[in-house]
Design an enzyme around this catalytic site. Sequence first.
Site, PDB file in Angstrom:
ATOM      1  N   HIS A  41       0.842  -1.208   0.000  1.00 58.66           N
ATOM      2  CA  HIS A  41       0.000   0.000   0.000  1.00 58.66           C
ATOM      3  C   HIS A  41       0.877   1.258   0.000  1.00 58.66           C
ATOM      4  O   HIS A  41       0.622   2.199  -0.745  1.00 58.66           O
ATOM      5  CB  HIS A  41      -0.887   0.065   1.255  1.00 58.66           C
ATOM      6  CG  HIS A  41      -1.894  -1.038   1.385  1.00 58.66           C
ATOM      7  ND1 HIS A  41      -2.049  -1.768   2.542  1.00 58.66           N
ATOM      8  CD2 HIS A  41      -2.825  -1.517   0.519  1.00 58.66           C
ATOM      9  CE1 HIS A  41      -3.035  -2.651   2.384  1.00 58.66           C
ATOM     10  NE2 HIS A  41      -3.516  -2.529   1.159  1.00 58.66           N
ATOM     11  N   LYS A  94     -16.275  -7.415   9.455  1.00 54.87           N
ATOM     12  CA  LYS A  94     -17.053  -7.402  10.695  1.00 54.87           C
ATOM     13  C   LYS A  94     -16.133  -7.314  11.909  1.00 54.87           C
ATOM     14  O   LYS A  94     -16.424  -6.627  12.867  1.00 54.87           O
ATOM     15  CB  LYS A  94     -17.930  -8.647  10.773  1.00 54.87           C
ATOM     16  CG  LYS A  94     -19.150  -8.533   9.896  1.00 54.87           C
ATOM     17  CD  LYS A  94     -20.287  -9.444  10.365  1.00 54.87           C
ATOM     18  CE  LYS A  94     -21.505  -9.285   9.495  1.00 54.87           C
ATOM     19  NZ  LYS A  94     -21.387  -9.942   8.174  1.00 54.87           N
ATOM     20  N   ARG A 148      -1.624  -6.484  -8.257  1.00 54.09           N
ATOM     21  CA  ARG A 148      -0.421  -7.253  -7.968  1.00 54.09           C
ATOM     22  C   ARG A 148      -0.221  -8.331  -9.024  1.00 54.09           C
ATOM     23  O   ARG A 148       0.733  -8.317  -9.773  1.00 54.09           O
ATOM     24  CB  ARG A 148      -0.524  -7.895  -6.573  1.00 54.09           C
ATOM     25  CG  ARG A 148      -0.448  -6.880  -5.451  1.00 54.09           C
ATOM     26  CD  ARG A 148      -0.972  -7.440  -4.168  1.00 54.09           C
ATOM     27  NE  ARG A 148      -2.369  -7.837  -4.301  1.00 54.09           N
ATOM     28  CZ  ARG A 148      -3.156  -8.169  -3.303  1.00 54.09           C
ATOM     29  NH1 ARG A 148      -2.679  -8.193  -2.082  1.00 54.09           N
ATOM     30  NH2 ARG A 148      -4.404  -8.486  -3.514  1.00 54.09           N
ATOM     31  N   SER A 203      -2.847  -7.758   3.148  1.00 51.65           N
ATOM     32  CA  SER A 203      -3.113  -7.577   4.582  1.00 51.65           C
ATOM     33  C   SER A 203      -3.504  -8.915   5.221  1.00 51.65           C
ATOM     34  O   SER A 203      -3.082  -9.242   6.334  1.00 51.65           O
ATOM     35  CB  SER A 203      -4.241  -6.570   4.786  1.00 51.65           C
ATOM     36  OG  SER A 203      -3.889  -5.322   4.247  1.00 51.65           O
TER      37      SER A 203
END
Length: 160
Positions: A17, A41, A90, A128
């Site tokens: 990022h 969530k 990517r 991530s």
Amino acid sequence: MTLAVYPGSFDPLTNGHVDIISRGARLFDRIVVAILVNAEKSPLFSMAERVEIARAVFKSLPNVEVDTFEGLLVDYVERRGAQVIVRGLRAVSDFEFEFQMALMNRRLNGKIETVFMMPAEQYSYISSRLIKEVFSLGGRVHGLVPDMVEERLRAKVGQP
Ligand code: PNS
């Protein structure tokens, strides 16, 4: 003035990022890192932490702004008066979903253009999700995330 929005969950911010944002900051007059509220969530990092980390990492780049958004991305982009959505690509595996999103966003608002940028190859395989999984199982993520993220992961999840 070209204003770009780089949206995402950033749970957590990775060096992939950071690479894309730094490239975007050279290409556009201003780039807004827009963190989606309620993307997952149960995120590992709270919204406040994700904002704090991104602001700290980009404190020396004056044309990088960190903000949060809810609802449709194109509505946020329009509200901000931005013209461009930046997304990182990517590998080929990213393409299908990104293609769908870009075309749906174009259908929703034809004035906004999606621009894809490739990260440096050393970051082309990280995400991530993978960072969280590897770290929580005791693997090293040094060099793949900003130092601040590594420290926060250690504080949250424990060593390594
Ligand atoms: O980091 P991510 O999870 O790949 O980011 C995905 C994100 C935030 C760009 C996407 O989920 C999004 O734009 N969400 C906002 C809701 C929306 O506009 N959905 C329709 C997209 S076509």
